[in-house]
Design an enzyme around this catalytic site. Structure first.
Site, PDB file in Angstrom:
ATOM      1  N   PHE A 123       0.872  -1.188   0.000  1.00 36.78           N
ATOM      2  CA  PHE A 123       0.000   0.000   0.000  1.00 36.78           C
ATOM      3  C   PHE A 123       0.902   1.229   0.000  1.00 36.78           C
ATOM      4  CE2 PHE A 123      -2.553   3.027   2.629  1.00 36.78           C
ATOM      5  CZ  PHE A 123      -3.783   2.984   1.984  1.00 36.78           C
ATOM      6  N   GLY A 339      13.774  -8.718  34.723  1.00 31.66           N
ATOM      7  CA  GLY A 339      15.062  -8.227  35.222  1.00 31.66           C
ATOM      8  C   GLY A 339      16.100  -8.282  34.110  1.00 31.66           C
ATOM      9  N   GLU A 363       0.221   3.099  10.086  1.00 36.86           N
ATOM     10  CA  GLU A 363      -1.235   3.204   9.848  1.00 36.86           C
ATOM     11  C   GLU A 363      -1.881   4.284  10.720  1.00 36.86           C
ATOM     12  OE1 GLU A 363      -3.306  -0.245   8.642  1.00 36.86           O
ATOM     13  OE2 GLU A 363      -1.474  -1.335   8.214  1.00 36.86           O
TER      14      GLU A 363
HETATM   15  N1  CAA Z   1     -13.426   7.405   5.728  1.00 39.14           N
HETATM   16  C1  CAA Z   1     -13.880   8.006   4.607  1.00 39.14           C
HETATM   17  N2  CAA Z   1     -13.624   9.313   4.312  1.00 39.14           N
HETATM   18  C2  CAA Z   1     -12.895  10.003   5.217  1.00 39.14           C
HETATM   19  C3  CAA Z   1     -12.393   9.446   6.388  1.00 39.14           C
HETATM   20  C4  CAA Z   1     -12.701   8.090   6.643  1.00 39.14           C
HETATM   21  N3  CAA Z   1     -12.241   7.472   7.739  1.00 39.14           N
HETATM   22  N4  CAA Z   1     -11.686  10.365   7.072  1.00 39.14           N
HETATM   23  C5  CAA Z   1     -11.740  11.493   6.340  1.00 39.14           C
HETATM   24  N5  CAA Z   1     -12.486  11.271   5.225  1.00 39.14           N
HETATM   25  C6  CAA Z   1     -12.839  12.256   4.198  1.00 39.14           C
HETATM   26  C7  CAA Z   1     -13.565  13.448   4.825  1.00 39.14           C
HETATM   27  O1  CAA Z   1     -14.934  13.209   4.938  1.00 39.14           O
HETATM   28  C8  CAA Z   1     -13.238  14.568   3.866  1.00 39.14           C
HETATM   29  O2  CAA Z   1     -14.109  14.427   2.759  1.00 39.14           O
HETATM   30  P1  CAA Z   1     -14.676  15.708   1.943  1.00 39.14           P
HETATM   31  O3  CAA Z   1     -13.585  16.173   1.074  1.00 39.14           O
HETATM   32  O4  CAA Z   1     -15.817  15.180   1.148  1.00 39.14           O
HETATM   33  O5  CAA Z   1     -15.093  16.747   2.951  1.00 39.14           O
HETATM   34  C9  CAA Z   1     -11.833  14.199   3.370  1.00 39.14           C
HETATM   35  O6  CAA Z   1     -11.651  12.797   3.622  1.00 39.14           O
HETATM   36  C10 CAA Z   1     -10.746  14.978   4.079  1.00 39.14           C
HETATM   37  O7  CAA Z   1     -10.857  14.732   5.452  1.00 39.14           O
HETATM   38  P2  CAA Z   1     -10.056  15.588   6.543  1.00 39.14           P
HETATM   39  O8  CAA Z   1     -10.346  17.025   6.339  1.00 39.14           O
HETATM   40  O9  CAA Z   1     -10.338  14.992   7.868  1.00 39.14           O
HETATM   41  O10 CAA Z   1      -8.546  15.326   6.083  1.00 39.14           O
HETATM   42  P3  CAA Z   1      -7.164  15.757   6.742  1.00 39.14           P
HETATM   43  O11 CAA Z   1      -6.258  16.202   5.672  1.00 39.14           O
HETATM   44  O12 CAA Z   1      -7.410  16.676   7.909  1.00 39.14           O
HETATM   45  O13 CAA Z   1      -6.559  14.364   7.245  1.00 39.14           O
HETATM   46  C11 CAA Z   1      -6.169  12.591   8.792  1.00 39.14           C
HETATM   47  C12 CAA Z   1      -7.169  13.532   8.112  1.00 39.14           C
HETATM   48  C13 CAA Z   1      -7.034  11.737   9.705  1.00 39.14           C
HETATM   49  C14 CAA Z   1      -5.127  13.316   9.591  1.00 39.14           C
HETATM   50  C15 CAA Z   1      -5.510  11.716   7.702  1.00 39.14           C
HETATM   51  O14 CAA Z   1      -4.622  12.459   6.912  1.00 39.14           O
HETATM   52  C16 CAA Z   1      -4.767  10.522   8.273  1.00 39.14           C
HETATM   53  O15 CAA Z   1      -5.369   9.501   8.601  1.00 39.14           O
HETATM   54  N6  CAA Z   1      -3.416  10.630   8.362  1.00 39.14           N
HETATM   55  C17 CAA Z   1      -2.600   9.486   8.747  1.00 39.14           C
HETATM   56  C18 CAA Z   1      -2.189   8.732   7.538  1.00 39.14           C
HETATM   57  C19 CAA Z   1      -1.812   7.346   7.859  1.00 39.14           C
HETATM   58  O16 CAA Z   1      -2.449   6.656   8.631  1.00 39.14           O
HETATM   59  N7  CAA Z   1      -0.767   6.879   7.187  1.00 39.14           N
HETATM   60  C20 CAA Z   1      -0.357   5.545   7.344  1.00 39.14           C
HETATM   61  C21 CAA Z   1       0.350   5.139   6.120  1.00 39.14           C
HETATM   62  S1  CAA Z   1      -0.001   3.566   5.584  1.00 39.14           S
HETATM   63  C22 CAA Z   1       0.969   2.517   6.477  1.00 39.14           C
HETATM   64  O17 CAA Z   1       1.474   2.793   7.511  1.00 39.14           O
HETATM   65  C23 CAA Z   1       0.986   1.239   5.798  1.00 39.14           C
HETATM   66  C24 CAA Z   1       1.989   0.254   6.062  1.00 39.14           C
HETATM   67  O18 CAA Z   1       2.791  -0.015   5.203  1.00 39.14           O
HETATM   68  C25 CAA Z   1       1.847  -0.606   7.286  1.00 39.14           C
END
Ligand code: CAA
Length: 384
Positions: A123, A339, A363
């Protein structure tokens, strides 16, 4: 309300526990020491149907529910957290979005071999300058002759070295920020998809973590996953599911450390009695037991919500946050209870301690989970 597992869920748990004990646990130390990707174990997990657990049978999956997935992943991760994350990424982050957003052709071509474990997925969301702020994608996708040309760099990609299929996120309309992101299904042997480096890690050393360069990579139009411009929703929705997987992994790591600490304090004697007989030690055991159970309940609740078709963003974030912080806290305590023996490699607890840390990071870091929990809670109370 019922707290009882179904017969099928009990069977999955038993199968996973036996497999973890007999086949995975004996290999875990070597996998960690040699930084070895456990090809043999992944093949056997595939035979058990554990590489595409929630995918319908018609697409090569096991057709099980998320609760079963949590039970299986907890047990596999308790034995070997590296094997656990490989399984988690393939199930949650790759099979998950193709099943939910893919076309019939994409499901036949990609989901079926992925769910059967004949192919492995990764991913590709994170970038050198887009981690927590996932919407700040620098990878660009420009439309051209029946497809898109992608350019960019992806960071910290689990399974990046071995994957056959990658879900890649890129900006198709940068001016629209998160509404300009599109998800693509990419075959990793296509020209322009190159592994730049494999990271050296503190824990989960048997799973690969790679940096990937994407240079003039052509992706045909039929490999767009979901609608163009809806890639951020695909990513967020997928990560909701992924967080249940990481909560299960963290739970498994914590439980393994807990059981090993119990065994140690039961056998070890000091000042004329078993270490377990000291009240101070029992208070620690009580706290460990309590936090473990709370993590398990939160994780199962999130899985159950997903199975009911409810929205589970809040539940998944709570489960991931609680289970990962419990894993880090509990492995620290478990190491202390050992320990000096906790600090050396004769015992497994130092590996659990190193493996636990990543669950607070990937994640979505603990800080991001708090942000998600706060936003979802404020929405629930109609404050935003
Ligand atoms: N499900 C569906 N849609 C969602 C959602 C969800 N859980 N969360 C947000 N959205 C939608 C919102 O409804 C919004 O939609 P609209 O444009 O229609 O209004 C849009 O997404 C934007 O939402 P936000 O304004 O909340 O977005 P943001 O820029 O503030 O970011 C965040 C939100 C939660 C911080 C997000 O950026 C996030 O989760 N960041 C962390 C990323 C992450 O987890 N990365 C991990 C990488 S993968 C990994 O680690 C894999 C691996 O290899 C193990």
């Amino acid at each position: 309300m019922r707290f009882e597992l179904t017969d099928q869920q009990k069977m999955v748990e038993e199968t996973a526990r036996d497999f973890a004990k007999n086949e995975v646990a004996p290999r875990a130390k070597e996998i960690d020491e040699k930084k070895e990707f456990p090809v043999d174990l992944i093949k056997k997990l595939a035979e058990l149907g554990f590489m595409g657990m929630m995918v319908p049978v018609e697409y090569g999956g096991a057709g099980m529910d998320t609760v079963s997935y949590v039970l299986a992943l907890e047990n596999i991760s308790a034995a070997c957290a590296s094997t656990g994350v490989i399984m988690s990424v393939n199930n949650s982050l790759v099979c998950g979005p193709i099943e939910k957003f893919g076309t019939e052709e994409q499901k036949k071509k990609y989901l079926t071999p992925l769910a059967r474990g004949e192919k492995l997925g990764c991913f590709c969301l994170s970038e050198p300058e887009a981690g927590s702020d996932a919407a700040s994608q620098k990878t660009r996708a420009v439309k051209k002759d029946g497809g898109y040309i992608l350019n960019g760099v992806k960071n910290f990609i689990t399974n990046g070295i071995e994957a056959d299929v990658a879900i890649v996120f890129a900006m198709t309309e940068p001016e629209k920020r998160h509404r300009g992101i599109t998800a693509f299904i990419v075959e990793t042997d296509w020209k322009g998809f190159t592994i730049v480096k494999e990271e050296e890690k503190l824990g989960i050393r048997g799973s690969s973590t790679a940096q990937i360069a994407i240079e003039d990579l052509f992706v045909p139009e039929e490999n767009v996953l979901g609608n163009p411009g809806e890639g951020f929703k695909v990513a967020m929705n997928t990560l909701d599911g992924g967080r249940i997987g990481i909560a299960s992994q963290a739970l498994g790591i914590a439980r393994a450390a807990f059981e090993e600490a119990l065994e140690f304090v039961n056998e070890r004697r000091a000042f004329g009695q078993r270490v377990v007989d000291f009240q101070g030690i029992q208070w620690t055991i009580a706290d460990m037991s309590l936090r473990l159970e709370a993590s398990r309940l939160l994780t199962l609740k999130a899985a159950w919500y997903k199975d009911q078709g409810r929205r589970y963003t809040l539940e998944a974030a709570m489960a991931k946050l609680h289970a990962s912080e419990t894993a880090m806290w509990l492995t620290t305590k478990a190491l202390q209870l050992h320990g000096g023996y906790g600090y050396v490699k004769d015992y497994n607890v130092e590996r659990h301690f190193r493996d636990a840390k990543i669950t607070e990071i990937y994640e979505g870091t603990s800080e991001i989970q708090r942000l998600v929990i706060a936003r979802e809670t404020l929405k629930l109370y109609n404050y935003i």
